[in-house]
Design a protein around this motif. Structure first.
Motif, PDB file in Angstrom:
ATOM      1  N   ASP A 177      43.305  32.118  51.277  1.00 60.92           N
ATOM      2  CA  ASP A 177      42.698  31.997  50.058  1.00 60.92           C
ATOM      3  C   ASP A 177      42.733  33.015  48.827  1.00 60.92           C
ATOM      4  OD1 ASP A 177      41.216  31.007  47.930  1.00 60.92           O
ATOM      5  OD2 ASP A 177      40.099  29.657  49.242  1.00 60.92           O
ATOM      6  N   THR A 178      43.943  32.692  48.155  1.00 58.76           N
ATOM      7  CA  THR A 178      44.137  33.685  47.176  1.00 58.76           C
ATOM      8  C   THR A 178      43.048  34.160  46.196  1.00 58.76           C
ATOM      9  OG1 THR A 178      46.433  33.073  46.925  1.00 58.76           O
ATOM     10  CG2 THR A 178      45.813  34.457  45.264  1.00 58.76           C
ATOM     11  N   ARG A 179      42.017  33.188  45.870  1.00 55.68           N
ATOM     12  CA  ARG A 179      40.964  33.361  45.069  1.00 55.68           C
ATOM     13  C   ARG A 179      39.895  34.394  45.483  1.00 55.68           C
ATOM     14  NH1 ARG A 179      38.277  27.636  45.339  1.00 55.68           N
ATOM     15  NH2 ARG A 179      38.772  28.163  47.600  1.00 55.68           N
ATOM     16  N   ILE A 180      39.992  34.536  47.095  1.00 56.26           N
ATOM     17  CA  ILE A 180      39.126  35.613  47.671  1.00 56.26           C
ATOM     18  C   ILE A 180      39.692  37.072  47.474  1.00 56.26           C
ATOM     19  CG2 ILE A 180      38.644  36.804  49.944  1.00 56.26           C
ATOM     20  CD1 ILE A 180      36.778  34.456  49.033  1.00 56.26           C
ATOM     21  N   TRP A 181      41.068  37.115  47.360  1.00 52.10           N
ATOM     22  CA  TRP A 181      41.824  38.407  47.232  1.00 52.10           C
ATOM     23  C   TRP A 181      41.716  38.656  45.794  1.00 52.10           C
ATOM     24  CZ3 TRP A 181      42.626  41.610  50.973  1.00 52.10           C
ATOM     25  CH2 TRP A 181      42.823  41.024  52.317  1.00 52.10           C
ATOM     26  N   ARG A 182      41.840  37.586  44.735  1.00 50.48           N
ATOM     27  CA  ARG A 182      41.511  38.061  43.355  1.00 50.48           C
ATOM     28  C   ARG A 182      40.102  38.465  43.200  1.00 50.48           C
ATOM     29  NH1 ARG A 182      38.123  37.489  39.897  1.00 50.48           N
ATOM     30  NH2 ARG A 182      37.587  35.433  40.530  1.00 50.48           N
ATOM     31  N   GLN A 183      39.055  37.888  43.765  1.00 48.87           N
ATOM     32  CA  GLN A 183      37.848  38.700  43.694  1.00 48.87           C
ATOM     33  C   GLN A 183      38.073  40.153  44.091  1.00 48.87           C
ATOM     34  OE1 GLN A 183      35.203  36.085  45.909  1.00 48.87           O
ATOM     35  NE2 GLN A 183      34.684  34.924  44.135  1.00 48.87           N
ATOM     36  N   ARG A 184      38.458  40.356  45.352  1.00 51.57           N
ATOM     37  CA  ARG A 184      38.534  41.628  45.681  1.00 51.57           C
ATOM     38  C   ARG A 184      39.226  42.471  44.698  1.00 51.57           C
ATOM     39  NH1 ARG A 184      36.912  43.410  50.448  1.00 51.57           N
ATOM     40  NH2 ARG A 184      37.628  45.077  51.218  1.00 51.57           N
ATOM     41  N   LEU A 185      40.544  42.273  43.958  1.00 52.74           N
ATOM     42  CA  LEU A 185      40.860  43.062  43.110  1.00 52.74           C
ATOM     43  C   LEU A 185      39.801  43.342  42.071  1.00 52.74           C
ATOM     44  CD1 LEU A 185      44.432  41.607  42.639  1.00 52.74           C
ATOM     45  CD2 LEU A 185      43.661  43.486  44.036  1.00 52.74           C
ATOM     46  N   GLU A 186      38.988  42.268  41.467  1.00 49.73           N
ATOM     47  CA  GLU A 186      38.202  42.497  40.625  1.00 49.73           C
ATOM     48  C   GLU A 186      37.073  43.437  40.935  1.00 49.73           C
ATOM     49  OE1 GLU A 186      35.657  40.180  36.854  1.00 49.73           O
ATOM     50  OE2 GLU A 186      36.771  38.905  38.674  1.00 49.73           O
ATOM     51  N   LEU A 187      36.460  43.243  42.100  1.00 50.72           N
ATOM     52  CA  LEU A 187      35.302  44.163  42.662  1.00 50.72           C
ATOM     53  C   LEU A 187      35.904  45.353  42.726  1.00 50.72           C
ATOM     54  CD1 LEU A 187      33.704  41.674  45.176  1.00 50.72           C
ATOM     55  CD2 LEU A 187      32.779  42.776  43.259  1.00 50.72           C
ATOM     56  N   LEU A 188      37.239  45.743  43.294  1.00 55.55           N
ATOM     57  CA  LEU A 188      37.606  47.191  43.286  1.00 55.55           C
ATOM     58  C   LEU A 188      37.878  47.941  41.776  1.00 55.55           C
ATOM     59  CD1 LEU A 188      40.263  46.536  46.184  1.00 55.55           C
ATOM     60  CD2 LEU A 188      38.233  48.125  46.317  1.00 55.55           C
ATOM     61  N   ARG A 189      38.222  46.996  40.990  1.00 58.01           N
ATOM     62  CA  ARG A 189      38.652  47.550  39.746  1.00 58.01           C
ATOM     63  C   ARG A 189      37.187  47.773  39.117  1.00 58.01           C
ATOM     64  NH1 ARG A 189      38.786  45.226  34.552  1.00 58.01           N
ATOM     65  NH2 ARG A 189      38.478  43.076  35.324  1.00 58.01           N
ATOM     66  N   ARG A 190      36.488  46.704  39.226  1.00 58.99           N
ATOM     67  CA  ARG A 190      34.979  47.204  38.286  1.00 58.99           C
ATOM     68  C   ARG A 190      34.219  48.259  39.006  1.00 58.99           C
ATOM     69  NH1 ARG A 190      33.984  43.637  34.394  1.00 58.99           N
ATOM     70  NH2 ARG A 190      35.155  41.835  34.098  1.00 58.99           N
ATOM     71  N   THR A 191      34.415  48.553  40.196  1.00 56.87           N
ATOM     72  CA  THR A 191      33.721  49.554  40.901  1.00 56.87           C
ATOM     73  C   THR A 191      34.364  50.815  40.986  1.00 56.87           C
ATOM     74  OG1 THR A 191      34.350  48.905  43.264  1.00 56.87           O
ATOM     75  CG2 THR A 191      32.407  47.997  42.342  1.00 56.87           C
ATOM     76  N   GLY A 192      35.424  50.950  39.935  1.00 57.32           N
ATOM     77  CA  GLY A 192      36.053  52.348  40.009  1.00 57.32           C
ATOM     78  C   GLY A 192      37.220  52.739  40.715  1.00 57.32           C
ATOM     79  N   ASP A 193      37.764  51.376  41.589  1.00 60.23           N
ATOM     80  CA  ASP A 193      38.961  52.046  42.605  1.00 60.23           C
ATOM     81  C   ASP A 193      40.105  51.457  42.074  1.00 60.23           C
ATOM     82  OD1 ASP A 193      40.229  52.950  44.859  1.00 60.23           O
ATOM     83  OD2 ASP A 193      38.786  52.416  46.176  1.00 60.23           O
ATOM     84  N   PRO A 194      40.622  51.595  41.215  1.00 59.94           N
ATOM     85  CA  PRO A 194      41.903  50.865  40.835  1.00 59.94           C
ATOM     86  C   PRO A 194      43.081  51.225  41.580  1.00 59.94           C
ATOM     87  CG  PRO A 194      41.380  52.515  39.089  1.00 59.94           C
ATOM     88  CD  PRO A 194      40.203  52.433  39.920  1.00 59.94           C
TER      89      PRO A 194
END
Length: 305
Positions: free
Chosen positions: A221-238
């Motif tokens: 499910d790509t939606r889950i992985w999109r969420q993961r990208l956003e969480l990583l980005r917003r928590t300072g791990d680009p």
């Protein structure tokens, strides 16, 4: 294209290519793609194969190509019985949300009038509007569902997801709480809405806790992985965000929301050229998508639309 597929006394639908249908059902996408290409080479005029090929592209995230592939599905029995929702998904993903909604409605009217089917299709329309970047239309449709199914926790979960997409976070929180009072909310669509709300509220630790339960279980499910990208980005791990976006499993897929989030990761890393390239990959097929257009304008490449 649509005909009445359900008739009195008709037996269960049996696809003409059961092996291919089984591969699609079990998410063996690469194998399904190879098989359907081989079958199409031998039977280029078979509309069922064209419909199934388009559906394989949808499951693989190639939504723009899928919309074109469905043009060869006219007269396909498989399209009428199984393929139409795939077509609607593809249209929504490229931003043609009203066409997607019409197809969902046709599918509902083709003999599938049970209340659970009507609710499922209605929620799929809400998801289509969200995927197509039209949170306002998602809210409008979800509110209508509430009037039809006022005691279903899933309807309030759908409205919550729509409200988050439209930026109405206070009412979304009420909808999530209302869903809890109506029954079991530990089901995927409602949990997804809760995760999106937590991210929007900046509650990243709580969002991670819920997300962790799903991202391995729902690896297709790509939606889950999109969420993961956003969480990583917003928590300072680009850097990790970029590493996830570059995984081989995502190279075939061209999901717009995933690519847009990957582009934001590149911007956070200070790599404007890479951020633009992520969006440029979307422009040929997704130029009608409002979120793609907005990101292109932000990056200064709107002249390429």
């Amino acid at each position: 294209m649509l005909v009445l597929a359900t008739t009195i006394g008709a037996g269960p639908f049996r696809p003409a290519y059961p092996e291919l249908a089984d591969m699609m059902k079990t998410n063996k996408i690469y194998r399904a793609h190879r098989l359907v290409i081989d079958l199409l080479t031998a039977n280029p005029d078979d509309p069922d194969l064209h419909a199934m090929y388009a559906a394989v592209l949808v499951k693989g995230g190639q939504y723009g190509d899928a919309v074109h592939a469905f043009d060869g599905a006219k007269g396909s029995e498989w399209y009428e019985e199984r393929g139409l929702p795939f077509h609607a998904t593809a249209l929504a993903k490229i931003g043609r949300v009203e066409e997607a909604a019409r197809l969902r409605r046709e599918f509902e009217l083709a003999g599938r009038k049970q209340s659970v089917a009507a609710l499922n299709i209605g929620l799929e329309v809400v998801d289509d509007y969200i995927a197509g970047g039209r949170g306002d239309l998602a809210v409008e449709r979800a509110r209508l569902l509430i009037t039809e199914f006022p005691n279903s926790p899933r309807t309030f979960g759908g409205l919550a997801a729509a409200l988050v997409a439209d930026g109405q976070l206070l009412e979304a929180s009420w909808c999530i709480e209302r869903a809890k009072t109506l029954g079991n909310t530990e089901i995927f669509p409602i949990e997804m809405a809760r995760i999106e709300w937590l991210i929007a509220m900046g509650e990243y630790s709580a969002a991670w806790e819920l997300h962790r339960d799903y991202y391995r279980k729902r690896r297709f499910d790509t939606r889950i992985w999109r969420q993961r990208l956003e969480l990583l980005r917003r928590t300072g791990d680009p850097i990790e965000c970029r590493a996830v976006a570059d995984q081989a499993r995502f190279q075939w897929s061209l999901d717009p929301q995933f690519y847009l989030e990957a582009s934001r990761c590149e911007s956070d890393l200070g790599d404007d050229a890479a951020a633009k390239e992520r969006v440029r990959a979307l422009l040929p097929a997704y130029a009608e998508h409002p979120d793609v257009r907005a990101r292109a304008e932000r990056l200064g490449i709107s002249d390429e639309l």
